[in-house]
Design a protein around this motif. Structure first.
Motif, PDB file in Angstrom:
ATOM      1  N   ALA A  88       1.627   3.141  -9.276  1.00 30.16           N
ATOM      2  CA  ALA A  88       3.014   2.864  -8.899  1.00 30.16           C
ATOM      3  C   ALA A  88       3.752   4.181  -8.651  1.00 30.16           C
ATOM      4  O   ALA A  88       4.554   4.287  -7.707  1.00 30.16           O
ATOM      5  N   LEU A  89       3.496   5.196  -9.446  1.00 28.25           N
ATOM      6  CA  LEU A  89       4.136   6.492  -9.272  1.00 28.25           C
ATOM      7  C   LEU A  89       3.708   7.136  -7.951  1.00 28.25           C
ATOM      8  O   LEU A  89       4.524   7.718  -7.234  1.00 28.25           O
ATOM      9  N   ALA A  90       2.459   7.006  -7.579  1.00 26.31           N
ATOM     10  CA  ALA A  90       1.963   7.547  -6.325  1.00 26.31           C
ATOM     11  C   ALA A  90       2.591   6.841  -5.138  1.00 26.31           C
ATOM     12  O   ALA A  90       2.956   7.468  -4.132  1.00 26.31           O
ATOM     13  N   VAL A  91       2.763   5.523  -5.225  1.00 27.38           N
ATOM     14  CA  VAL A  91       3.369   4.752  -4.140  1.00 27.38           C
ATOM     15  C   VAL A  91       4.840   5.145  -3.986  1.00 27.38           C
ATOM     16  O   VAL A  91       5.337   5.334  -2.865  1.00 27.38           O
ATOM     17  N   VAL A  92       5.558   5.292  -5.093  1.00 26.09           N
ATOM     18  CA  VAL A  92       6.971   5.680  -5.044  1.00 26.09           C
ATOM     19  C   VAL A  92       7.102   7.080  -4.439  1.00 26.09           C
ATOM     20  O   VAL A  92       7.981   7.344  -3.605  1.00 26.09           O
ATOM     21  N   SER A  93       6.233   8.007  -4.819  1.00 28.41           N
ATOM     22  CA  SER A  93       6.262   9.364  -4.264  1.00 28.41           C
ATOM     23  C   SER A  93       6.011   9.354  -2.765  1.00 28.41           C
ATOM     24  O   SER A  93       6.655  10.078  -2.000  1.00 28.41           O
ATOM     25  N   LEU A  94       5.084   8.512  -2.319  1.00 27.33           N
ATOM     26  CA  LEU A  94       4.785   8.404  -0.890  1.00 27.33           C
ATOM     27  C   LEU A  94       5.968   7.850  -0.126  1.00 27.33           C
ATOM     28  O   LEU A  94       6.310   8.336   0.956  1.00 27.33           O
ATOM     29  N   VAL A  95       6.653   6.857  -0.670  1.00 29.73           N
ATOM     30  CA  VAL A  95       7.832   6.274  -0.014  1.00 29.73           C
ATOM     31  C   VAL A  95       8.957   7.311   0.083  1.00 29.73           C
ATOM     32  O   VAL A  95       9.609   7.447   1.125  1.00 29.73           O
ATOM     33  N   VAL A  96       9.185   8.058  -0.991  1.00 26.78           N
ATOM     34  CA  VAL A  96      10.234   9.083  -0.981  1.00 26.78           C
ATOM     35  C   VAL A  96       9.896  10.173   0.039  1.00 26.78           C
ATOM     36  O   VAL A  96      10.766  10.636   0.791  1.00 26.78           O
ATOM     37  N   ALA A  97       8.638  10.583   0.141  1.00 26.05           N
ATOM     38  CA  ALA A  97       8.229  11.607   1.099  1.00 26.05           C
ATOM     39  C   ALA A  97       8.414  11.119   2.525  1.00 26.05           C
ATOM     40  O   ALA A  97       8.892  11.852   3.405  1.00 26.05           O
ATOM     41  N   LEU A  98       8.078   9.867   2.807  1.00 31.71           N
ATOM     42  CA  LEU A  98       8.262   9.302   4.145  1.00 31.71           C
ATOM     43  C   LEU A  98       9.741   9.195   4.501  1.00 31.71           C
ATOM     44  O   LEU A  98      10.136   9.446   5.642  1.00 31.71           O
ATOM     45  N   ALA A  99      10.572   8.826   3.522  1.00 31.85           N
ATOM     46  CA  ALA A  99      12.016   8.742   3.773  1.00 31.85           C
ATOM     47  C   ALA A  99      12.585  10.130   4.074  1.00 31.85           C
ATOM     48  O   ALA A  99      13.410  10.291   4.987  1.00 31.85           O
ATOM     49  N   ALA A 100      12.145  11.152   3.349  1.00 34.31           N
ATOM     50  CA  ALA A 100      12.612  12.519   3.596  1.00 34.31           C
ATOM     51  C   ALA A 100      12.164  13.005   4.974  1.00 34.31           C
ATOM     52  O   ALA A 100      12.919  13.671   5.699  1.00 34.31           O
ATOM     53  N   LEU A 101      10.958  12.672   5.379  1.00 37.63           N
ATOM     54  CA  LEU A 101      10.451  13.045   6.691  1.00 37.63           C
ATOM     55  C   LEU A 101      11.254  12.374   7.797  1.00 37.63           C
ATOM     56  O   LEU A 101      11.594  13.006   8.801  1.00 37.63           O
TER      57      LEU A 101
END
Length: 131
Positions: free
Chosen positions: A3-16
């Motif tokens: 779940a932490l990895a998925v949340v980190s991926l979503v935050v990185a995509l939003a920042a991009l």
């Protein structure tokens, strides 16, 4: 952990996505069109043009000719120097060095010529200063 990895991926995509949107926006003060420049660049170009206009009157063409004014003296101690602006306006200074004295002369130059008679060395200095 997953779940932490998925949340980190979503935050990185939003920042991009936000960074890509910011790059597409036109910066403040820039007009539309391929030839448009920011206002500060236009101001800098105006300053450069003003400095170039002022530099026309600057004494920036310089030439020195050293020579022996008298046959019995050596060392090229006599000299003529031309100090001229872009239009050929300025002065020619000459110093003639003898055994017991030195004499200095100044002649004004306008348009690359002088109203007074020039020595060959003074003419050479003016010619060497001419771009």
């Amino acid at each position: 952990m997953l779940a932490l990895a998925v949340v980190s991926l979503v935050v990185a995509l939003a920042a991009l996505a936000l960074a890509a949107a910011a790059l597409r926006r036109t910066p403040t003060g820039v007009a539309d069109g391929p030839d448009a420049l920011p206002e500060d660049v236009v101001g800098l170009r105006q300053e450069v043009a003003a400095l170039r206009a002022e530099a026309v009157d600057a004494l920036r063409h310089l030439a020195v000719v050293r020579y022996d004014a008298f046959g019995d003296m050596g060392g090229h101690l006599s000299w003529s120097v031309a100090l001229l602006d872009d239009g050929g306006n300025g002065i020619v200074l000459t110093s003639i060095h003898g055994r017991s004295e030195a004499r200095t002369y100044a002649k004004s130059v306008a348009g690359w010529t002088c109203e007074q008679q020039l020595s060959p060395e003074e003419e050479e200095a003016i010619g060497a200063a001419r771009p």
